[in-house]
Design an enzyme around this catalytic site. Structure first.
Site, PDB file in Angstrom:
ATOM      1  N   ASP A   1      23.349 -25.872  14.699  1.00 37.66           N
ATOM      2  CA  ASP A   1      22.052 -25.044  14.393  1.00 37.66           C
ATOM      3  C   ASP A   1      22.354 -23.448  14.245  1.00 37.66           C
ATOM      4  O   ASP A   1      23.128 -22.863  15.684  1.00 37.66           O
ATOM      5  CB  ASP A   1      20.835 -25.135  14.175  1.00 37.66           C
ATOM      6  CG  ASP A   1      19.974 -24.952  13.031  1.00 37.66           C
ATOM      7  OD1 ASP A   1      19.130 -25.866  12.444  1.00 37.66           O
ATOM      8  OD2 ASP A   1      19.941 -24.115  13.666  1.00 37.66           O
TER       9      ASP A   1
ATOM     10  N   ARG B   1       7.557 -12.867  10.996  1.00 37.71           N
ATOM     11  CA  ARG B   1       8.310 -13.185  11.695  1.00 37.71           C
ATOM     12  C   ARG B   1       7.896 -12.102  13.363  1.00 37.71           C
ATOM     13  O   ARG B   1       8.450 -12.774  14.472  1.00 37.71           O
ATOM     14  CB  ARG B   1       9.147 -13.527  11.281  1.00 37.71           C
ATOM     15  CG  ARG B   1       8.365 -15.432  10.326  1.00 37.71           C
ATOM     16  CD  ARG B   1       9.658 -16.224   9.555  1.00 37.71           C
ATOM     17  NE  ARG B   1       8.958 -17.017   9.617  1.00 37.71           N
ATOM     18  CZ  ARG B   1       9.449 -18.242   8.837  1.00 37.71           C
ATOM     19  NH1 ARG B   1      11.339 -18.131   9.390  1.00 37.71           N
ATOM     20  NH2 ARG B   1       9.073 -19.367   8.170  1.00 37.71           N
TER      21      ARG B   1
END
Length: 282
Positions: free
Chosen positions: A151, A39
């Site tokens: 979030d 990632r």
């Protein structure tokens, strides 16, 4: 050098483990080393950096605005979600929680409903909540209804605020609800749907980091959904987050966790209703 296949060293992994834990509360165990390499490699390529420790130094020393820190956070968060996931929670809203709130309003209580979806991800959960609210007939136009969706990942929040989804995502919703609450795209938007304004008007999207000591929220909630978040935290962080969430519940309010999560190990005033549902006594 090909950053895409480079493996992060043990020392560099530990440095990022600590940084990510400090910034997000996410506790990465050693099994996540390859995942983290993959990632973060995307950000190394984007910034034309040579290795992971150079990226680490970039975040801490060359990123005064915090932009790259946020990019890193967006990269490492997990956003698995579906419409009406764990449907027993939505059923309980309709069969127990909403009727109880409506009964109180009949006897002089406020005609007001506040729900917080604390892990919005790509938007499937907050729009599922909005549909559930709209389908409860007692909540007519005279009610003050607001849903907060938050979030830590700014990229998924931007997507969620648009209310655009692939048609296949709507399979759990069913054809009737899809026609009622979503508009189908045409032309270049074929295969997409967008939530209608009747849902979008209920929702406010904001970035909130659950491990921060203070949240800029001036409300208490009837229901908080914080599902499939605790699994990424260690026990001290879970305790801190649950205690903080509880302070934002109204008396009699409900907290919903994910199917594999529990708070039975931490001292708190919440009583278990079973099926990862908890209630603050009135």
């Amino acid at each position: 050098m090909s950053v895409g296949i480079q493996t992060i060293s043990e020392d560099d992994f530990q440095a990022f483990q600590h940084l990510i834990y400090t910034e997000t509360g996410i506790a990465l165990n050693d099994s996540k080393r390859c995942l983290l390499s993959s990632r973060l490699a995307k950000r190394l390529r984007a910034l034309r950096l040579n290795d992971y420790i150079e990226y680490y130094d970039y975040i801490l020393q060359r990123d005064p605005s915090g932009t790259e820190m946020q990019e890193m956070i967006n990269c490492i968060t997990t956003n698995k979600t579906d419409f009406l996931r764990e449907p027993h929670h939505f059923d309980y809203l309709t069969s127990n929680i909403f009727p109880g709130i409506a009964r109180k309003a009949v006897t002089g209580g406020p005609r007001k409903l506040r729900i917080w979806c604390a892990a919005s991800s790509n938007g499937h959960e907050p729009y599922s909540l909005a549909m559930t609210v709209r389908e409860f007939s007692a909540f007519d136009a005279s009610w003050d209804v607001k849903l907060l969706a938050s979030d830590i990942d700014t990229k998924v929040l931007a997507h969620a605020s648009e209310g655009v989804f692939d048609v296949e995502d709507l399979a759990p919703v069913g054809d009737l609800r899809t026609r009622r609450y979503f508009d189908r795209g045409t032309g270049s938007f074929a295969g997409k749907v967008r939530a209608k304004r009747t849902l979008r008007d209920l929702l406010t999207f904001r970035q909130i980091n659950l491990i921060e000591d203070t949240w800029q929220i001036n409300a208490k909630f009837d229901v908080i959904f914080c599902r499939n978040v605790m699994i990424y935290f260690d026990l001290p962080t879970q305790r801190k987050v649950v205690e903080h969430l509880t302070r934002y519940l109204k008396p009699g309010g409900h907290l919903m966790l994910g199917h594999s999560e529990s708070i039975q190990w931490t001292p708190n005033p919440l009583r278990s209703l079973g099926h990862t549902m908890f209630q603050l006594p009135e």
